[in-house]
Design a protein around this motif. Structure first.
Motif, PDB file in Angstrom:
ATOM      1  N   GLY A 162     -28.845  -0.766  21.431  1.00 42.31           N
ATOM      2  CA  GLY A 162     -29.381  -1.467  20.269  1.00 42.31           C
ATOM      3  C   GLY A 162     -30.826  -1.883  20.427  1.00 42.31           C
ATOM      4  N   GLN A 163     -31.469  -1.502  21.536  1.00 44.51           N
ATOM      5  CA  GLN A 163     -32.854  -1.895  21.804  1.00 44.51           C
ATOM      6  C   GLN A 163     -33.834  -1.041  21.016  1.00 44.51           C
ATOM      7  OE1 GLN A 163     -34.063  -1.363  25.858  1.00 44.51           O
ATOM      8  NE2 GLN A 163     -36.127  -2.179  25.539  1.00 44.51           N
ATOM      9  N   GLU A 164     -34.824  -1.708  20.392  1.00 43.78           N
ATOM     10  CA  GLU A 164     -35.892  -0.964  19.736  1.00 43.78           C
ATOM     11  C   GLU A 164     -36.826  -0.406  20.799  1.00 43.78           C
ATOM     12  OE1 GLU A 164     -39.741  -2.321  17.369  1.00 43.78           O
ATOM     13  OE2 GLU A 164     -37.958  -2.465  16.085  1.00 43.78           O
ATOM     14  N   VAL A 165     -37.039   0.907  20.784  1.00 41.44           N
ATOM     15  CA  VAL A 165     -37.871   1.537  21.800  1.00 41.44           C
ATOM     16  C   VAL A 165     -39.206   2.026  21.248  1.00 41.44           C
ATOM     17  CG1 VAL A 165     -35.921   2.203  23.240  1.00 41.44           C
ATOM     18  CG2 VAL A 165     -36.706   3.766  21.447  1.00 41.44           C
ATOM     19  N   TYR A 166     -39.304   2.167  19.928  1.00 40.22           N
ATOM     20  CA  TYR A 166     -40.570   2.644  19.371  1.00 40.22           C
ATOM     21  C   TYR A 166     -40.656   2.270  17.897  1.00 40.22           C
ATOM     22  CZ  TYR A 166     -44.450   5.822  18.262  1.00 40.22           C
ATOM     23  OH  TYR A 166     -45.654   6.336  17.867  1.00 40.22           O
ATOM     24  N   LYS A 167     -41.839   1.830  17.487  1.00 41.51           N
ATOM     25  CA  LYS A 167     -42.086   1.479  16.082  1.00 41.51           C
ATOM     26  C   LYS A 167     -43.477   1.958  15.709  1.00 41.51           C
ATOM     27  CE  LYS A 167     -42.545  -2.537  12.986  1.00 41.51           C
ATOM     28  NZ  LYS A 167     -42.436  -4.020  12.909  1.00 41.51           N
ATOM     29  N   VAL A 168     -43.580   2.644  14.583  1.00 43.56           N
ATOM     30  CA  VAL A 168     -44.881   3.119  14.116  1.00 43.56           C
ATOM     31  C   VAL A 168     -44.982   2.894  12.611  1.00 43.56           C
ATOM     32  CG1 VAL A 168     -44.017   5.498  13.847  1.00 43.56           C
ATOM     33  CG2 VAL A 168     -46.480   5.083  14.065  1.00 43.56           C
ATOM     34  N   SER A 169     -46.130   2.422  12.162  1.00 45.78           N
ATOM     35  CA  SER A 169     -46.384   2.180  10.740  1.00 45.78           C
ATOM     36  C   SER A 169     -47.647   2.916  10.323  1.00 45.78           C
ATOM     37  CB  SER A 169     -46.551   0.683  10.460  1.00 45.78           C
ATOM     38  OG  SER A 169     -45.386  -0.027  10.816  1.00 45.78           O
ATOM     39  N   ALA A 170     -47.625   3.471   9.131  1.00 43.02           N
ATOM     40  CA  ALA A 170     -48.804   4.124   8.559  1.00 43.02           C
ATOM     41  C   ALA A 170     -49.042   3.557   7.175  1.00 43.02           C
ATOM     42  CB  ALA A 170     -48.607   5.640   8.487  1.00 43.02           C
ATOM     43  N   SER A 171     -50.312   3.354   6.821  1.00 42.50           N
ATOM     44  CA  SER A 171     -50.639   2.819   5.496  1.00 42.50           C
ATOM     45  C   SER A 171     -51.885   3.496   4.965  1.00 42.50           C
ATOM     46  CB  SER A 171     -50.847   1.300   5.554  1.00 42.50           C
ATOM     47  OG  SER A 171     -51.946   0.973   6.381  1.00 42.50           O
ATOM     48  N   SER A 172     -51.955   3.598   3.648  1.00 45.01           N
ATOM     49  CA  SER A 172     -53.121   4.179   2.990  1.00 45.01           C
ATOM     50  C   SER A 172     -53.275   3.541   1.625  1.00 45.01           C
ATOM     51  CB  SER A 172     -52.967   5.700   2.844  1.00 45.01           C
ATOM     52  OG  SER A 172     -51.881   6.003   1.983  1.00 45.01           O
ATOM     53  N   SER A 173     -54.451   3.713   1.027  1.00 44.09           N
ATOM     54  CA  SER A 173     -54.727   3.172  -0.305  1.00 44.09           C
ATOM     55  C   SER A 173     -55.291   4.257  -1.202  1.00 44.09           C
ATOM     56  CB  SER A 173     -55.716   2.003  -0.220  1.00 44.09           C
ATOM     57  OG  SER A 173     -55.159   0.925   0.500  1.00 44.09           O
ATOM     58  N   ASP A 174     -54.882   4.236  -2.469  1.00 47.42           N
ATOM     59  CA  ASP A 174     -55.439   5.144  -3.458  1.00 47.42           C
ATOM     60  C   ASP A 174     -55.191   4.543  -4.841  1.00 47.42           C
ATOM     61  OD1 ASP A 174     -52.772   5.687  -4.194  1.00 47.42           O
ATOM     62  OD2 ASP A 174     -52.672   7.474  -2.933  1.00 47.42           O
ATOM     63  N   ARG A 175     -55.377   5.337  -5.893  1.00 44.04           N
ATOM     64  CA  ARG A 175     -55.184   4.840  -7.253  1.00 44.04           C
ATOM     65  C   ARG A 175     -53.977   5.480  -7.927  1.00 44.04           C
ATOM     66  NH1 ARG A 175     -59.154   1.459  -8.262  1.00 44.04           N
ATOM     67  NH2 ARG A 175     -61.128   1.691  -7.150  1.00 44.04           N
ATOM     68  N   ASP A 176     -53.026   5.926  -7.125  1.00 49.00           N
ATOM     69  CA  ASP A 176     -51.811   6.564  -7.632  1.00 49.00           C
ATOM     70  C   ASP A 176     -50.622   5.657  -7.317  1.00 49.00           C
ATOM     71  OD1 ASP A 176     -49.646   8.155  -8.270  1.00 49.00           O
ATOM     72  OD2 ASP A 176     -50.499   9.970  -7.370  1.00 49.00           O
ATOM     73  N   ALA A 177     -49.913   5.204  -8.339  1.00 53.20           N
ATOM     74  CA  ALA A 177     -48.807   4.271  -8.145  1.00 53.20           C
ATOM     75  C   ALA A 177     -47.521   4.955  -7.685  1.00 53.20           C
ATOM     76  CB  ALA A 177     -48.527   3.522  -9.453  1.00 53.20           C
ATOM     77  N   ASP A 178     -47.466   6.287  -7.667  1.00 53.21           N
ATOM     78  CA  ASP A 178     -46.249   7.005  -7.305  1.00 53.21           C
ATOM     79  C   ASP A 178     -46.140   7.122  -5.786  1.00 53.21           C
ATOM     80  OD1 ASP A 178     -44.125   8.714  -6.902  1.00 53.21           O
ATOM     81  OD2 ASP A 178     -44.698  10.104  -8.486  1.00 53.21           O
ATOM     82  N   PRO A 179     -45.149   6.474  -5.147  1.00 53.17           N
ATOM     83  CA  PRO A 179     -45.044   6.530  -3.689  1.00 53.17           C
ATOM     84  C   PRO A 179     -44.764   7.928  -3.157  1.00 53.17           C
ATOM     85  CG  PRO A 179     -43.097   5.478  -4.639  1.00 53.17           C
ATOM     86  CD  PRO A 179     -44.087   5.632  -5.752  1.00 53.17           C
ATOM     87  N   LEU A 180     -44.092   8.761  -3.947  1.00 52.60           N
ATOM     88  CA  LEU A 180     -43.784  10.109  -3.469  1.00 52.60           C
ATOM     89  C   LEU A 180     -45.046  10.942  -3.266  1.00 52.60           C
ATOM     90  CD1 LEU A 180     -40.559  11.048  -5.471  1.00 52.60           C
ATOM     91  CD2 LEU A 180     -40.757  10.585  -3.017  1.00 52.60           C
TER      92      LEU A 180
END
Length: 202
Positions: free
Chosen positions: A139-157
């Motif tokens: 049950g131990q968390e061994v890895y976590k990664v987050s990515a983020s970006s910005s634009d003018r499109d509201a569609d997450p897909l």
């Protein structure tokens, strides 16, 4: 005062287009030696939230993610035989726009006040993706990664292909924890292609 607001909003729009582009900021949190921990059998099962089970869009996103994980040598395995449980979280929300920023400091790009009204194609949006790997046995968390970006499109897909590519541009990312991944769109298939992966200096 009105003139000052107009100038500030124009600078904000210019800052957004210059800072974001086709790129994503990546942040990692892992055990002291994630590369060693993640060696060996690379099988996983996705742990879904109820909202993801009910979402019509989630299967499309999950297919995109599992394809990219397969390119990294990770194999999705049904049932309890998987070595890792993978938790996936993503969202899209209106973004804050930084005014007059000369660069993005790690974890702090665009965290200024929202522009008072929309200019130059409307509101900006911030897209985020977080992947967390847990050892099934402990049950131990061994890895976590987050990515983020910005634009003018509201569609997450529309944002997800670049975010998935960025979060898995290296598996795992080593120190330091903050990175900038730049991409370009492949002209033939329209799929984002990673062009550079560089650490962000504090």
């Amino acid at each position: 005062m009105v003139k000052a607001i107009l100038i500030g909003a124009a600078l904000a729009a210019a800052s957004l287009s210059g800072c974001a582009g086709l790129s994503a900021d990546v942040h990692t949190a892992a055990t002291a030696n994630a590369a060693a921990v993640l060696q060996g059998e690379r099988t996983y099962a996705i742990s879904r939230m109820p909202s993801q089970e009910a979402s019509a869009d989630h299967p499309r996103f999950e297919s995109l993610l599992t394809d990219e994980l397969a390119r990294q040598g990770l194999v999705e395995t049904a049932g309890p035989s998987a070595r890792y449980l993978l938790s996936v979280a993503y969202d899209t929300r209106p973004a804050a726009i930084g005014v007059g920023e000369k660069g993005c400091t790690p974890g702090d790009c665009g965290r200024a006040r929202d522009a008072p009204f929309s200019l130059f194609s409307g509101r900006a949006y911030r897209h985020a993706l977080t992947l967390r790997f847990f050892e099934r046995a402990s049950g131990q968390e061994v890895y976590k990664v987050s990515a983020s970006s910005s634009d003018r499109d509201a569609d997450p897909l529309h944002a997800m292909p670049a975010l998935v590519k960025s979060a898995l541009a290296r598996f795992p990312f080593d120190a330091p924890p903050d990175w900038r991944v730049k991409l370009r769109t492949d002209k033939t298939g329209g799929v984002p292609v990673v062009t550079s992966v560089k650490p962000l200096q504090p």
